[in-house]
Design a protein around this motif. Structure first.
Motif, PDB file in Angstrom:
ATOM      1  N   PHE A   1       0.834  -1.196   0.000  1.00 29.31           N
ATOM      2  CA  PHE A   1       0.000   0.000   0.000  1.00 29.31           C
ATOM      3  C   PHE A   1       0.871   1.250   0.000  1.00 29.31           C
ATOM      4  O   PHE A   1       0.940   1.990   0.988  1.00 29.31           O
ATOM      5  CB  PHE A   1      -0.925   0.007   1.225  1.00 29.31           C
ATOM      6  CG  PHE A   1      -2.025  -1.002   1.165  1.00 29.31           C
ATOM      7  CD1 PHE A   1      -3.143  -0.789   0.383  1.00 29.31           C
ATOM      8  CD2 PHE A   1      -1.937  -2.178   1.882  1.00 29.31           C
ATOM      9  CE1 PHE A   1      -4.169  -1.727   0.321  1.00 29.31           C
ATOM     10  CE2 PHE A   1      -2.945  -3.127   1.837  1.00 29.31           C
ATOM     11  CZ  PHE A   1      -4.068  -2.898   1.048  1.00 29.31           C
ATOM     12  N   LEU A   2       1.553   1.474  -1.126  1.00 26.84           N
ATOM     13  CA  LEU A   2       2.387   2.668  -1.219  1.00 26.84           C
ATOM     14  C   LEU A   2       1.525   3.909  -1.368  1.00 26.84           C
ATOM     15  O   LEU A   2       1.973   5.027  -1.127  1.00 26.84           O
ATOM     16  CB  LEU A   2       3.351   2.538  -2.402  1.00 26.84           C
ATOM     17  CG  LEU A   2       4.358   1.376  -2.287  1.00 26.84           C
ATOM     18  CD1 LEU A   2       5.247   1.318  -3.516  1.00 26.84           C
ATOM     19  CD2 LEU A   2       5.195   1.519  -1.031  1.00 26.84           C
ATOM     20  N   SER A   3       0.285   3.713  -1.775  1.00 23.13           N
ATOM     21  CA  SER A   3      -0.664   4.822  -1.866  1.00 23.13           C
ATOM     22  C   SER A   3      -2.027   4.332  -1.401  1.00 23.13           C
ATOM     23  O   SER A   3      -2.399   3.169  -1.619  1.00 23.13           O
ATOM     24  CB  SER A   3      -0.749   5.348  -3.303  1.00 23.13           C
ATOM     25  OG  SER A   3      -1.231   4.349  -4.165  1.00 23.13           O
ATOM     26  N   LEU A   4      -2.777   5.201  -0.739  1.00 29.73           N
ATOM     27  CA  LEU A   4      -4.099   4.839  -0.211  1.00 29.73           C
ATOM     28  C   LEU A   4      -4.938   6.096  -0.055  1.00 29.73           C
ATOM     29  O   LEU A   4      -4.431   7.147   0.340  1.00 29.73           O
ATOM     30  CB  LEU A   4      -3.952   4.136   1.154  1.00 29.73           C
ATOM     31  CG  LEU A   4      -5.243   3.591   1.783  1.00 29.73           C
ATOM     32  CD1 LEU A   4      -5.779   2.425   0.956  1.00 29.73           C
ATOM     33  CD2 LEU A   4      -4.989   3.144   3.219  1.00 29.73           C
ATOM     34  N   THR A   5      -6.209   5.978  -0.355  1.00 31.43           N
ATOM     35  CA  THR A   5      -7.131   7.106  -0.229  1.00 31.43           C
ATOM     36  C   THR A   5      -8.311   6.701   0.648  1.00 31.43           C
ATOM     37  O   THR A   5      -8.450   5.542   1.044  1.00 31.43           O
ATOM     38  CB  THR A   5      -7.657   7.542  -1.601  1.00 31.43           C
ATOM     39  OG1 THR A   5      -8.398   6.456  -2.170  1.00 31.43           O
ATOM     40  CG2 THR A   5      -6.503   7.923  -2.533  1.00 31.43           C
ATOM     41  N   ASN A   6      -9.189   7.674   0.907  1.00 34.61           N
ATOM     42  CA  ASN A   6     -10.369   7.411   1.724  1.00 34.61           C
ATOM     43  C   ASN A   6     -11.215   6.273   1.154  1.00 34.61           C
ATOM     44  O   ASN A   6     -11.681   5.397   1.893  1.00 34.61           O
ATOM     45  CB  ASN A   6     -11.238   8.662   1.822  1.00 34.61           C
ATOM     46  CG  ASN A   6     -10.656   9.706   2.736  1.00 34.61           C
ATOM     47  OD1 ASN A   6      -9.539  10.157   2.525  1.00 34.61           O
ATOM     48  ND2 ASN A   6     -11.405  10.099   3.761  1.00 34.61           N
ATOM     49  N   LYS A   7     -11.400   6.272  -0.142  1.00 34.85           N
ATOM     50  CA  LYS A   7     -12.253   5.259  -0.764  1.00 34.85           C
ATOM     51  C   LYS A   7     -11.696   3.865  -0.542  1.00 34.85           C
ATOM     52  O   LYS A   7     -12.446   2.911  -0.287  1.00 34.85           O
ATOM     53  CB  LYS A   7     -12.388   5.546  -2.262  1.00 34.85           C
ATOM     54  CG  LYS A   7     -13.212   6.790  -2.575  1.00 34.85           C
ATOM     55  CD  LYS A   7     -13.355   6.984  -4.079  1.00 34.85           C
ATOM     56  CE  LYS A   7     -14.199   8.210  -4.383  1.00 34.85           C
ATOM     57  NZ  LYS A   7     -14.349   8.425  -5.855  1.00 34.85           N
ATOM     58  N   GLU A   8     -10.383   3.740  -0.632  1.00 36.17           N
ATOM     59  CA  GLU A   8      -9.749   2.438  -0.432  1.00 36.17           C
ATOM     60  C   GLU A   8      -9.842   1.996   1.023  1.00 36.17           C
ATOM     61  O   GLU A   8     -10.015   0.805   1.319  1.00 36.17           O
ATOM     62  CB  GLU A   8      -8.294   2.490  -0.887  1.00 36.17           C
ATOM     63  CG  GLU A   8      -8.146   2.651  -2.395  1.00 36.17           C
ATOM     64  CD  GLU A   8      -6.733   2.964  -2.827  1.00 36.17           C
ATOM     65  OE1 GLU A   8      -6.313   2.483  -3.888  1.00 36.17           O
ATOM     66  OE2 GLU A   8      -6.031   3.687  -2.076  1.00 36.17           O
ATOM     67  N   LEU A   9      -9.744   2.960   1.947  1.00 36.69           N
ATOM     68  CA  LEU A   9      -9.886   2.618   3.375  1.00 36.69           C
ATOM     69  C   LEU A   9     -11.302   2.168   3.671  1.00 36.69           C
ATOM     70  O   LEU A   9     -11.511   1.250   4.466  1.00 36.69           O
ATOM     71  CB  LEU A   9      -9.515   3.819   4.248  1.00 36.69           C
ATOM     72  CG  LEU A   9      -9.672   3.579   5.757  1.00 36.69           C
ATOM     73  CD1 LEU A   9      -8.784   2.429   6.215  1.00 36.69           C
ATOM     74  CD2 LEU A   9      -9.352   4.844   6.546  1.00 36.69           C
ATOM     75  N   ILE A  10     -12.259   2.807   3.053  1.00 34.91           N
ATOM     76  CA  ILE A  10     -13.653   2.411   3.248  1.00 34.91           C
ATOM     77  C   ILE A  10     -13.848   0.953   2.844  1.00 34.91           C
ATOM     78  O   ILE A  10     -14.538   0.185   3.525  1.00 34.91           O
ATOM     79  CB  ILE A  10     -14.594   3.339   2.447  1.00 34.91           C
ATOM     80  CG1 ILE A  10     -14.640   4.723   3.099  1.00 34.91           C
ATOM     81  CG2 ILE A  10     -16.002   2.754   2.380  1.00 34.91           C
ATOM     82  CD1 ILE A  10     -15.386   5.760   2.293  1.00 34.91           C
ATOM     83  N   LYS A  11     -13.223   0.555   1.751  1.00 35.66           N
ATOM     84  CA  LYS A  11     -13.300  -0.845   1.319  1.00 35.66           C
ATOM     85  C   LYS A  11     -12.681  -1.774   2.356  1.00 35.66           C
ATOM     86  O   LYS A  11     -13.171  -2.874   2.609  1.00 35.66           O
ATOM     87  CB  LYS A  11     -12.602  -1.012  -0.030  1.00 35.66           C
ATOM     88  CG  LYS A  11     -13.331  -0.359  -1.198  1.00 35.66           C
ATOM     89  CD  LYS A  11     -12.585  -0.601  -2.498  1.00 35.66           C
ATOM     90  CE  LYS A  11     -13.311   0.054  -3.668  1.00 35.66           C
ATOM     91  NZ  LYS A  11     -12.599  -0.161  -4.956  1.00 35.66           N
ATOM     92  N   PHE A  12     -11.583  -1.312   2.983  1.00 39.23           N
ATOM     93  CA  PHE A  12     -10.924  -2.113   4.017  1.00 39.23           C
ATOM     94  C   PHE A  12     -11.832  -2.283   5.237  1.00 39.23           C
ATOM     95  O   PHE A  12     -11.933  -3.375   5.803  1.00 39.23           O
ATOM     96  CB  PHE A  12      -9.609  -1.445   4.436  1.00 39.23           C
ATOM     97  CG  PHE A  12      -8.899  -2.153   5.561  1.00 39.23           C
ATOM     98  CD1 PHE A  12      -8.172  -3.304   5.321  1.00 39.23           C
ATOM     99  CD2 PHE A  12      -8.979  -1.669   6.860  1.00 39.23           C
ATOM    100  CE1 PHE A  12      -7.523  -3.961   6.347  1.00 39.23           C
ATOM    101  CE2 PHE A  12      -8.332  -2.322   7.899  1.00 39.23           C
ATOM    102  CZ  PHE A  12      -7.603  -3.473   7.636  1.00 39.23           C
TER     103      PHE A  12
END
Length: 258
Positions: free
Chosen positions: A146-157
């Motif tokens: 996870f060299l890059s991550l945004t809010n949308k990706e965290l929501i999926k997590f």
């Protein structure tokens, strides 16, 4: 010859009739262990579903917050950037803590913030620490790709954590079962020594069967009591010991062991 007693009758005798425990001695040890496993499974599943419903509600609230602009963040080259750090979101049994000044190695220093909740997510400078009712998972951004991550990706997590709910239910069932067996073994050793001192010739297998059945009430109510009152799990030993005392006293009076 081993007798067959219906599950519901084993339950009734174990819970309400210590004077009839001598009937349970006739059952095989495997049947008794299966009985307490089923009890553990029922208790663990009911408790787990209740926790899952609470988690699902808090999860939806968390997703709603992460969709807001004030919680916007970005991970670049494995490092978290969040202008509103540190930030704590406290919702019922769930807590989300964001702190770009802390790393995963500093999780222990955050115990005072996170320990009071059953479910916690710590979003830190170099990774995410998750604690689901004692089941802990750490995810390092760089090591996990996870060299890059945004809010949308965290929501999926966060939504993915539903899987951990079901894993947690299974672990909880096993923990209840193993804890009950361990308590029953300890009770058996103590009772067996006392019985030998009194020249009561019950075999250890029979004492173990009685001990397992004597743990029925504590297996059912103890998880809830510990959660509500924060009592020690050793209380279950006292409850089981009381049932076992009544059962052995009746067996001694009936001279069943002779």
């Amino acid at each position: 010859m081993k007798e067959k007693i219906r599950f519901i009758n084993i339950f009734k005798i174990s819970l309400f009739s210590p004077s009839k425990y001598k009937e349970l001695i006739k059952l095989g040890i495997g049947r008794i262990i299966l009985y307490i496993f089923i009890i553990s499974m029922i208790v663990g599943t009911i408790s787990g579903i209740n926790q899952a419903l609470i988690f699902s509600k808090d999860q939806k609230e968390l997703v709603s917050l992460l969709e807001k602009e004030e919680y916007s963040f970005e991970i670049t080259e494995g490092i978290l950037y969040f202008k509103n750090s540190p930030r704590k979101i406290d919702m019922g049994q769930y807590i989300l803590y964001i702190d770009t000044s802390k790393e995963l190695k500093d999780l222990d220093s955050l115990r005072n913030i996170l320990i009071h909740k059953d479910y916690s997510i710590a979003i830190l400078k170099d990774g995410i620490g998750v604690n689901f009712n004692g089941t802990k998972t750490n995810l390092n951004y760089k090591e996990s790709g996870f060299l890059s991550l945004t809010n949308k990706e965290l929501i999926k997590f966060v939504e993915f954590m539903n899987i951990l709910v079901y894993i947690g239910i299974f672990i909880y069932i096993i923990a209840i079962f193993i804890g009950t067996i361990i308590d029953a073994v300890l009770l058996s050793f103590l009772a067996f020594i006392l019985l030998k001192a009194q020249r009561i010739n019950l075999t250890f297998d029979n004492v173990f069967k009685l001990s397992i059945c004597s743990m029925t009430l504590s297996t059912i109510i103890l998880p809830a009591i510990i959660t509500l009152v924060n009592l020690s799990s050793s209380v279950g030993m006292y409850i089981g010991g009381f049932y076992l005392f009544l059962a052995i006293r009746n067996i001694k009076r009936s001279h069943y062991y002779k």
